[in-house]
Write an enzyme that holds these catalytic residues in place. Sequence first.
Site, short mmCIF file in Angstrom:
data_model
loop_
_atom_site.label_atom_id
_atom_site.label_comp_id
_atom_site.label_asym_id
_atom_site.label_seq_id
_atom_site.Cartn_x
_atom_site.Cartn_y
_atom_site.Cartn_z
N PHE A 81 15.50 19.73 -1.04
CA PHE A 81 14.12 19.33 -1.31
C PHE A 81 13.83 17.92 -0.74
CE2 PHE A 81 11.46 16.92 -4.39
CZ PHE A 81 10.25 17.57 -4.20
N TYR B 141 0.84 -1.21 0.00
CA TYR B 141 0.00 0.00 0.00
C TYR B 141 0.87 1.26 0.00
CZ TYR B 141 -3.09 3.74 1.34
OH TYR B 141 -3.75 4.94 1.34
N ARG C 178 2.03 8.64 13.17
CA ARG C 178 1.65 9.88 13.85
C ARG C 178 0.15 10.11 13.85
NH1 ARG C 178 2.92 14.81 10.26
NH2 ARG C 178 1.08 13.87 9.34
N ARG D 285 -10.70 3.67 6.79
CA ARG D 285 -9.69 2.61 6.76
C ARG D 285 -8.58 2.94 7.74
NH1 ARG D 285 -7.79 3.24 1.02
NH2 ARG D 285 -8.10 5.39 1.65
C1 D9A Z 1 6.55 14.20 -1.60
CL1 D9A Z 1 6.12 15.47 -5.34
C2 D9A Z 1 5.20 13.98 -1.22
N1 D9A Z 1 4.86 13.63 0.09
C3 D9A Z 1 5.41 14.24 1.19
C4 D9A Z 1 6.38 15.37 0.96
O1 D9A Z 1 7.63 14.89 0.49
C5 D9A Z 1 7.65 13.97 -0.58
C6 D9A Z 1 4.18 14.16 -2.15
C7 D9A Z 1 4.45 14.60 -3.42
C8 D9A Z 1 5.77 14.86 -3.77
C9 D9A Z 1 6.83 14.68 -2.85
C10 D9A Z 1 9.06 13.90 -1.16
C11 D9A Z 1 9.91 14.98 -1.11
C12 D9A Z 1 11.21 14.86 -1.62
C13 D9A Z 1 11.65 13.68 -2.20
C14 D9A Z 1 10.80 12.59 -2.27
C15 D9A Z 1 9.48 12.70 -1.74
O2 D9A Z 1 11.17 11.39 -2.87
C16 D9A Z 1 12.38 11.27 -3.51
O3 D9A Z 1 8.57 11.67 -1.83
C17 D9A Z 1 8.85 10.37 -1.56
O4 D9A Z 1 5.13 13.92 2.32
C18 D9A Z 1 3.75 12.66 0.30
C19 D9A Z 1 4.14 11.14 0.32
C20 D9A Z 1 4.85 10.77 1.61
C21 D9A Z 1 2.84 10.35 0.24
C22 D9A Z 1 5.02 10.78 -0.86
C23 D9A Z 1 6.57 16.25 2.19
C24 D9A Z 1 5.27 16.97 2.58
N2 D9A Z 1 5.22 17.48 3.80
C25 D9A Z 1 4.03 18.09 4.37
C26 D9A Z 1 4.08 17.89 5.82
C27 D9A Z 1 3.00 17.01 6.32
O5 D9A Z 1 2.92 16.87 7.54
O6 D9A Z 1 2.23 16.47 5.51
O7 D9A Z 1 4.34 17.05 1.83
C28 D9A Z 1 3.97 19.58 4.19
O8 D9A Z 1 5.00 20.25 4.24
O9 D9A Z 1 2.85 20.09 4.01
#
Ligand code: D9A
Length: 315
Positions: A281, A164, A208, A221
């Site tokens: 990044f 998933y 979290r 879910r």
């Molecule tokens: C990311 Cl293009 C995410 N996700 C994140 C954010 O980081 C990853 C979604 C779309 C993209 C990127 C991310 C950043 C840098 C490198 C990465 C990467 O891979 C090489 O992804 C793997 O969370 C969502 C997934 C985990 C589902 C992939 C970071 C982010 N932070 C939030 C904080 C929060 O609490 O959600 O979105 C924010 O700052 O709002």
Amino acid sequence: MGALSRPEEVAPLVKMAAAAWRIRRQIPPQEHWAFAYDMLQKVSRSFALVIQQLGPDLRNAVCIFYLVLRALDTVEDDTGVPTEVKLPILQEFYRHIYNPDWHFSCGRGHYRVLMDNFRHVSIAFLELDQGYQNAIEEITRRMGAGMAIYICKEVETVDDYNEYCHYVAGLVGYGLSRLFHATGTEDLASDQLSNSMGLFLQKTNIIRDYLEDINEIPRCRMFWPREIWSKYADELEDLKYEENSERAVQCLNDMVTNALIHAEDCLQYMSALKDNANFRFCAIPQIMAIGTCAQCYNNVQVFRRVVKMRRGKTN
Ligand code: D9A
């Protein structure tokens, strides 16, 4: 107020505000790009700033990739959409991004605004270079198919949990590695390492958000795998009751330890990056995640209130 009582967090917050101001001047002038960057800021808070530090072409591609993924998520998450309507939308989403006339209203707040104005995202997507478009299309196709599978299936085993998380987050890692490579600044990272970048972030969020997810009405879910929690409780809900605190914390530690399996791959992924903006990044979300893991480990508060990192602490 929160930051002023912590002087060491003031400088990072001022730096972030200054960065926000500098960045606002680099956005392309057309309406669809203005919408995209405005939306990005609304749905992703601090992460929008980190995206905007990337080089110009990559920044636009990542902005659109992020919004496409958020839109897909919005469809997946909306419990008001019947399954028979939802499945084909998820499975065909990779085609909809090419069609500015397509739209589907769902979600709430900013997410609904994103869905209702999705044509702007399509128009911007169509302006990206072919290499970026291909990567975004393929990841959207595979993620939509995977989400459709898990609409009808629960996360039972640790294998399911990894699968998933691969669909909703590991594939994002694949996609970003391809975007970095398409820009010409990086070697193409292996699928294993790219996958781990997503799995570590996603698993940390799942840990979290236990309380937020378990208290959601209607409860849709849960993502904590039965194979792990069943060692500590008969029902996942039982972990939130005070009389089960000891077992709950043991289960939590098991979950954190499982997430940390990916940390080594993440370090290896990041140490191979050449461009400094790309490194930042990638590293900022990873630092947030490791900080969240540290905060959650052995912490019964995960089952009492929502544990969140403060912004000033992350910079
Ligand atoms: C990311 Cl293009 C995410 N996700 C994140 C954010 O980081 C990853 C979604 C779309 C993209 C990127 C991310 C950043 C840098 C490198 C990465 C990467 O891979 C090489 O992804 C793997 O969370 C969502 C997934 C985990 C589902 C992939 C970071 C982010 N932070 C939030 C904080 C929060 O609490 O959600 O979105 C924010 O700052 O709002």
